[in-house]
Design a protein around this motif. Sequence first.
Motif, mmCIF file in Angstrom:
data_model
loop_
_atom_site.group_PDB
_atom_site.id
_atom_site.type_symbol
_atom_site.label_atom_id
_atom_site.label_comp_id
_atom_site.label_asym_id
_atom_site.label_seq_id
_atom_site.Cartn_x
_atom_site.Cartn_y
_atom_site.Cartn_z
ATOM 1 N N ASP A 1 48.637 87.168 24.713
ATOM 2 C CA ASP A 1 48.524 88.263 23.754
ATOM 3 C C ASP A 1 48.408 87.787 22.312
ATOM 4 O OD1 ASP A 1 48.490 90.183 25.665
ATOM 5 O OD2 ASP A 1 50.589 90.813 25.436
ATOM 6 N N GLN A 2 48.580 86.496 22.092
ATOM 7 C CA GLN A 2 48.400 85.965 20.735
ATOM 8 C C GLN A 2 46.931 85.658 20.457
ATOM 9 O OE1 GLN A 2 51.154 85.942 18.758
ATOM 10 N NE2 GLN A 2 52.067 86.859 20.587
ATOM 11 N N LYS A 3 46.106 85.672 21.490
ATOM 12 C CA LYS A 3 44.696 85.338 21.326
ATOM 13 C C LYS A 3 43.910 86.567 20.902
ATOM 14 C CE LYS A 3 41.119 82.599 21.599
ATOM 15 N NZ LYS A 3 40.957 81.431 20.724
ATOM 16 N N ASP A 4 43.224 86.443 19.781
ATOM 17 C CA ASP A 4 42.449 87.546 19.227
ATOM 18 C C ASP A 4 41.209 87.817 20.087
ATOM 19 O OD1 ASP A 4 41.828 89.415 17.006
ATOM 20 O OD2 ASP A 4 40.098 88.100 16.743
ATOM 21 N N ALA A 5 40.790 89.075 20.122
ATOM 22 C CA ALA A 5 39.562 89.453 20.841
ATOM 23 C C ALA A 5 38.939 90.649 20.139
ATOM 24 C CB ALA A 5 39.877 89.757 22.299
ATOM 25 N N GLY A 6 37.909 91.228 20.761
ATOM 26 C CA GLY A 6 37.154 92.294 20.115
ATOM 27 C C GLY A 6 37.873 93.638 20.148
ATOM 28 N N ASP A 7 37.382 94.563 19.318
ATOM 29 C CA ASP A 7 37.992 95.881 19.176
ATOM 30 C C ASP A 7 36.959 96.967 19.446
ATOM 31 O OD1 ASP A 7 40.565 94.790 18.041
ATOM 32 O OD2 ASP A 7 39.176 94.152 16.481
ATOM 33 N N MET A 8 37.436 98.128 19.920
ATOM 34 C CA MET A 8 36.563 99.262 20.195
ATOM 35 C C MET A 8 36.974 100.452 19.345
ATOM 36 S SD MET A 8 35.862 99.165 24.313
ATOM 37 C CE MET A 8 34.520 100.357 24.146
ATOM 38 N N GLY A 9 35.973 101.087 18.738
ATOM 39 C CA GLY A 9 36.218 102.277 17.933
ATOM 40 C C GLY A 9 36.042 103.544 18.747
ATOM 41 N N ALA A 10 36.445 104.667 18.178
ATOM 42 C CA ALA A 10 36.372 105.952 18.862
ATOM 43 C C ALA A 10 34.943 106.243 19.322
ATOM 44 C CB ALA A 10 36.854 107.056 17.926
ATOM 45 N N GLY A 11 34.786 106.513 20.615
ATOM 46 C CA GLY A 11 33.484 106.854 21.167
ATOM 47 C C GLY A 11 32.567 105.692 21.460
ATOM 48 N N HIS A 12 32.985 104.470 21.137
ATOM 49 C CA HIS A 12 32.136 103.303 21.364
ATOM 50 C C HIS A 12 31.835 103.111 22.850
ATOM 51 C CE1 HIS A 12 32.456 100.586 17.551
ATOM 52 N NE2 HIS A 12 31.276 101.137 17.663
ATOM 53 N N THR A 13 30.632 102.608 23.143
ATOM 54 C CA THR A 13 30.319 102.103 24.481
ATOM 55 C C THR A 13 29.980 100.627 24.360
ATOM 56 O OG1 THR A 13 27.971 102.690 24.292
ATOM 57 C CG2 THR A 13 29.436 104.323 25.289
ATOM 58 N N VAL A 14 30.347 99.861 25.380
ATOM 59 C CA VAL A 14 30.049 98.431 25.426
ATOM 60 C C VAL A 14 29.451 98.124 26.800
ATOM 61 C CG1 VAL A 14 31.005 96.090 25.425
ATOM 62 C CG2 VAL A 14 31.868 97.783 23.813
ATOM 63 N N THR A 15 28.380 97.361 26.808
ATOM 64 C CA THR A 15 27.747 96.957 28.063
ATOM 65 C C THR A 15 27.680 95.439 28.148
ATOM 66 O OG1 THR A 15 26.425 98.953 28.379
ATOM 67 C CG2 THR A 15 25.560 96.934 29.332
ATOM 68 N N ALA A 16 28.013 94.892 29.300
ATOM 69 C CA ALA A 16 27.847 93.465 29.587
ATOM 70 C C ALA A 16 27.090 93.339 30.901
ATOM 71 C CB ALA A 16 29.208 92.772 29.684
#
Length: 642
Positions: free
Chosen positions: A488-503
Amino acid sequence: MLGSLTTVMATGNRTVTGVVYDQSTNYPLAGVNVNVEGTGISEKTNQNGAYTINVPEKNITLIFSHVGFENKKVIFKNKGVVNVYLKPSVFCEDLVVMSYGSPKADKSASLAEVQVAAPQQTLQGRAAGIQVSPGKPGASQRIMIRGKATVNGIYGRYAPPQEQESYKGITENGFQSAMDIPLSTFSIDVDAASYSNVRRFINSGQLPPKDAVRIEEMINYFNYNLPAPTNNEPVAIHTELSAAPWNPQHRLLRIGLKARVVATDKLPASNLVFLIDVSGSMNQSNKLPLVQSSLKMLVDQLRPQDKVAIVVYAGAAGLVLPSTPGNQKTTIKDAIDRLSAGGSTAGGEGIKLAYKTAVQNFIKNGNNRVILATDGDFNVGASSDGDMETLIEQERKSGVFLSVLGYGMGNYKDSKMETLADKGNGNYAYIDNITEARKTLVSEFGGTLFTVAKDVKLQLEFNPAKVASYRLIGYENRLLNKEDFNNDQKDAGDMGAGHTVTALYEIIPAGVHDKFTHSVDPLKYQKAEKPATNFISNDMLTIKFRYKEPAGSVSKLSQAVVMDKPVEFKNTSVDFRFATAVAEFGMLLRDSEFKQGSKYNEAIEMARAAKGNDHEGYRAEFVKLAESAKLLSKSGLVAVEE
């Protein structure tokens, strides 16, 4: 005092101010004569192309003239600001070297030192023997002219230097053996800057540098129709599995994330700090003026409970507007309008002051965010990518998020701005026109500014009985070690309200021969494990998903299982097919070694058939962009990168 950072109107009957640009390059022009027709009133533009001139009350005509450019007449009536674009009078944009003051001759070498009235350039042809020292576009340059006692009227040719743009190198993800490396771990990425930047290159008539093409950002530029999370969860996960169109023997897995949608009136109060680069490199029409227009659109979205402060930086940093309620829109917009550009770029000092201002006005359980608008060309104080990364990692501990808005071209520093947004718990967008500004700051207002889940990570475990090897398409700058997933100390990406992410993952099923994976000799000191071919389940893989609440420090875990049940490609969702078309297009732009049977025609037709409900026209625009890139690919016009 920051008087040099704001536009001050001179006294007189009427004052006209403005900037004169080279129409062919959008660079400001120094030394332009500005005359009032029929009078003896005249001024010259300064090294940033700016001028101020007092004129009579009656209607007058301003004449703009410069050696090597066509004269331009402008009838002036009521406006106080007149920006002008001069057209080069000769082919290939002849450059005129002008002397400022008396040049000093170096008697031993017969050299003259002068100032050049144009941005940095490469001189050729008739200007042989002229050497230009490094410098920033828009700033005066020192040049050396061999064997010349006088320097006025020396001509040469120049080309705007694309090589001043910088991009972080990308080594594409290769195929990994599911037996040897069963885990694939990465941080999500909601940035979309690469797509609008790629669009800028193609629309200007050249293919982008390969390292400017980040395929995941191109895919995630578009919105996708995914079901929202339930049970008050911040993010929902969805999957689809089919064949890869560029190699039907391979599978293509789509992982889609959808963040919780929050109505604008239900969003928490915002404490925003606009951090605006007003250095000399921002003195172009597609930089500071576009920044001003963009941020004023954002101001229109603010509510009374929101507040905004404005910090600017050039040679130094300063606060030009203290934290002001969002309903005082005229006050905020007036402060934005007063900004003008000039000087060097102390970006590090500006970032420190912006975070300090945000912390002083911190709203508990609110949206505390710095919004940085710049071309990324920091050159005073902390400036390297490493310096910036260290600075942002320190400042983000305050609980203040960072959004980065990139502007301009020619000296654009994409690598630095991607690093800032990545390390600052924020997002990164490239604004190339006012329409893109509206998309980022109005249409996607919630997703851009309001985080609902932070430090979002995914870890996939592949079943070697079903999967021979796999490849994550894109996300090269977001890969994590397998141990980072539970840290949990490792930083990662953030998502905003309504965002979609595809991989997207390309998967080679077990038993399918391929040319991408190669065997090694048997180990001497360890016994090789046999694939678990007798594994009972029909699982192809398991997806684990971690995230934290915006103010939380402990992550939550979710997971989903993907069965080995692919559907026919034609029966997949329009979003699956469109995202696949964008990925194929990105591999072609990068000339990827993994593009296999990818073709422009296939990507274009796939996207055209999968536009769906394209209300904003972004998918239709993509089809046209891909068609243009197809034509450019035949001409070999590729931008040069540093």
